[in-house]
Design an enzyme around this catalytic site. Structure first.
Site, short mmCIF file in Angstrom:
data_model
loop_
_atom_site.label_atom_id
_atom_site.label_comp_id
_atom_site.label_asym_id
_atom_site.label_seq_id
_atom_site.Cartn_x
_atom_site.Cartn_y
_atom_site.Cartn_z
N ASP A 21 -5.65 -1.45 -48.94
CA ASP A 21 -5.98 -1.53 -47.52
C ASP A 21 -6.07 -0.14 -46.93
O ASP A 21 -5.06 0.52 -46.69
CB ASP A 21 -4.92 -2.36 -46.79
CG ASP A 21 -5.23 -2.49 -45.31
OD1 ASP A 21 -6.40 -2.29 -44.93
OD2 ASP A 21 -4.31 -2.81 -44.54
N LYS A 27 -6.14 3.78 -41.47
CA LYS A 27 -4.71 4.05 -41.50
C LYS A 27 -4.47 5.56 -41.63
O LYS A 27 -5.26 6.28 -42.25
CB LYS A 27 -4.07 3.34 -42.70
CG LYS A 27 -3.98 1.85 -42.58
CD LYS A 27 -3.31 1.27 -43.80
CE LYS A 27 -3.18 -0.25 -43.71
NZ LYS A 27 -2.27 -0.68 -42.64
N ASP A 67 -0.43 -4.07 -50.68
CA ASP A 67 -0.80 -5.03 -49.65
C ASP A 67 -1.18 -6.39 -50.23
O ASP A 67 -1.59 -7.28 -49.50
CB ASP A 67 -1.97 -4.48 -48.81
CG ASP A 67 -1.92 -4.95 -47.36
OD1 ASP A 67 -0.85 -5.38 -46.91
OD2 ASP A 67 -2.96 -4.90 -46.69
N ARG A 80 -4.91 -11.29 -41.76
CA ARG A 80 -4.99 -12.60 -41.10
C ARG A 80 -6.38 -13.22 -41.27
O ARG A 80 -6.52 -14.44 -41.26
CB ARG A 80 -4.61 -12.45 -39.62
CG ARG A 80 -5.56 -11.62 -38.79
CD ARG A 80 -4.94 -11.15 -37.47
NE ARG A 80 -3.92 -10.13 -37.71
CZ ARG A 80 -3.23 -9.52 -36.74
NH1 ARG A 80 -3.48 -9.82 -35.47
NH2 ARG A 80 -2.33 -8.62 -37.02
#
Length: 488
Positions: free
Chosen positions: A259, A266, A275, A338
């Site tokens: 990720d 990030k 992750d 999500r």
């Protein structure tokens, strides 16, 4: 590492662990060469009174040193986890002493260690403590631990130890899957690992490629995967141990193999191959479930992909089309987990006929701020299922902390251009972990559901008593114990 169960002490050993209650007395037979120095240490008050206190002696016997570790387990009021951590600390001392054979006099604190749940976790510890990850070491780290001898007269301890071995080895499998960097553990490779595991276990497996995922219209998941060179996979493992036609328990794990945060980049990502901890947890859990032949139907579902930056990657403001039919305004490319879980949950419901759903994911950085670094954060729409997970947490020693599914926070996800937002950067409402859970709840339909945000406990940056630096394997034991309770 192997576990041996004996009803009397063995003669050949390199370390001995003796647990004590607050009485601080030897209540079981102890090798004669150990008894006198141990009693002298106790008489001198060397062992503390609080659960977790330890005292180690280096004993010279017949030309060699033997490590004796005394460990205080308290007055019986300690939790299963507190006892687990105390024994882990003692066994770590044996590992550091490079003890090939460690003997544990389990019955010396029988009033504390004499129940199956506690004994099982203690039997897991030699595996968890001795674990090493040597895949990329030119000179492997060898800790020397080979055998743990559990000395006890407890009934059915051999069966308990065998179950502990299955769960511990499944946890170590999860650690391995996570510890491999994304250059090796790609979505395709994870699918291959799942196929190999399924063949070993004799269970069903399907690994869907990109074209098949597109046919299923898993648009939210596919959007996350768009920026990566490695194509996504949906991995489904099926264990049919229950009645034919019985709705399976669905274990849904986040499988973001790396990720970057996408275009919501990030700032730190050196360990972002972790992750996919949720994916590793559900794969490890179904392994333990199958080996123990639990009488229940279970599916493990993983939507595996990478969240990368490229000319093809999704960008904030995009509208995503989920498998559920809901449209999603994507405003944060780093709120990708999500999105993958939403389609994976919908798959479990619509393609596999799932009953209860438990998803597990390294979902939000906010979780650690909410519950600290020793627990996973949990949301649920079903109190009965939550209570089963809570009891499993007590047995497994993998802590959870329930957060409310506070509907007053939901307005931050309301979109003016789509059915729902995946995030609302810059909002002042807070509760990021709850908001993420509320998003997922929109996709579970009417099914009993528990969401486990394992972000605080998936990775041990500094290691701990039962885990070296790296992946902890959290979730395997929690999910296994949950399914076992559901099956009873």
């Amino acid at each position: 590492m192997e576990i041996q169960v004996k009803n009397a002490p063995v003669m050949e050993y390199d370390a001995i662990v003796i647990p004590f209650s607050d009485e601080k007395t030897l209540t079981v037979p102890v090798p004669s060469e150990v008894k006198e120095p141990v009693e002298a240490a106790l008489a001198a008050g060397k062992l503390g009174c609080t659960c977790g206190s330890t005292y180690a002696l280096d004993l010279y016997m017949e030309g060699r040193f033997v490590k004796a570790v005394l460990v205080q387990l308290g007055d019986g009021s300690a939790t299963n986890r507190e006892v687990f951590l105390a024994m882990a600390k003692a066994l770590k001392s044996c590992k550091e002493a490079k003890a090939a054979v460690t003997m544990i006099l389990l019955d010396n604190a029988k009033e504390i260690t004499g129940n199956a749940a506690t004994a099982k976790k203690i039997c897991e510890l030699p595996f968890l403590v001795s674990y090493q990850f040597n895949a990329y070491k030119s000179v492997p780290v060898v800790n020397g631990m080979k055998t743990a001898v559990i000395v006890s007269e407890m009934e059915e301890l051999e069966e308990t130890a065998a179950e502990a071995e299955n769960v511990a080895e499944s946890t170590m499998l999860a650690r391995d899957l996570i510890n491999h960097p994304s250059m090796y553990m790609t979505p395709e490779k994870l699918g291959e690992e799942a196929k190999t595991l399924a063949a070993e276990l004799g269970i069903d497996v399907t690994v869907y490629d990109k074209a098949q995922i597109e046919e299923m219209k898993m648009g939210a998941f596919l959007s996350v995967a768009k920026g990566a060179a490695d194509e996504p996979r949906v991995i489904v493992l099926r264990y049919n141990g229950g009645e034919p036609g019985e709705a399976p328990v669905a274990l849904v794990g986040k499988g973001v193999m790396f990720d970057s945060g996408g275009y919501s980049l990030k700032s730190k990502m050196a360990t972002m191959h972790d992750d996919m901890g949720g994916a590793a947890a559900v794969i490890g859990a179904i392994r333990a479930i199958a080996l123990q032949k639990l009488p229940v139907n279970v599916i493990a579902v993983v939507a595996a992909c990478e969240n990368r930056v490229s000319g093809d990657a999704y960008v904030p403001g995009d509208i995503l089309f989920s498998m559920n039919g809901k449209t999603i305004e994507m405003l944060n490319a780093d709120a990708e987990g999500r999105l993958t879980l939403a389609d994976a949950i919908t798959y479990a419901i619509r393609k596999e006929g799932a009953g209860a759903i438990i998803d597990i994911a390294t979902l939000t950085g906010a979780a650690k701020g909410a519950v600290g670094g020793r627990s996973a954060a949990v949301l649920s729409n079903d109190d009965e299922l939550y209570e089963e997970v809570l009891e499993a947490s007590r047995i497994s020693c993998e802590k959870i902390w329930r957060l409310p599914a506070d509907k007053e926070l939901f307005p931050v996800l309301q979109s003016e251009v789509a059915d729902i937002k995946n995030s609302n950067p810059g909002n002042t409402m807070g509760g990021g972990t709850i908001v993420a859970g509320l998003f997922l709840q929109e996709f579970v339909e009417s099914h009993p559901w528990v969401h486990v945000d394992m972000a605080p406990v998936n990775w041990a940056a500094d290691g701990n008593a039962y885990c070296i630096h790296g992946a902890t394997g959290y979730g395997v034991s929690l999910l296994y114990e949950t399914v076992k309770i559901i099956a009873e």
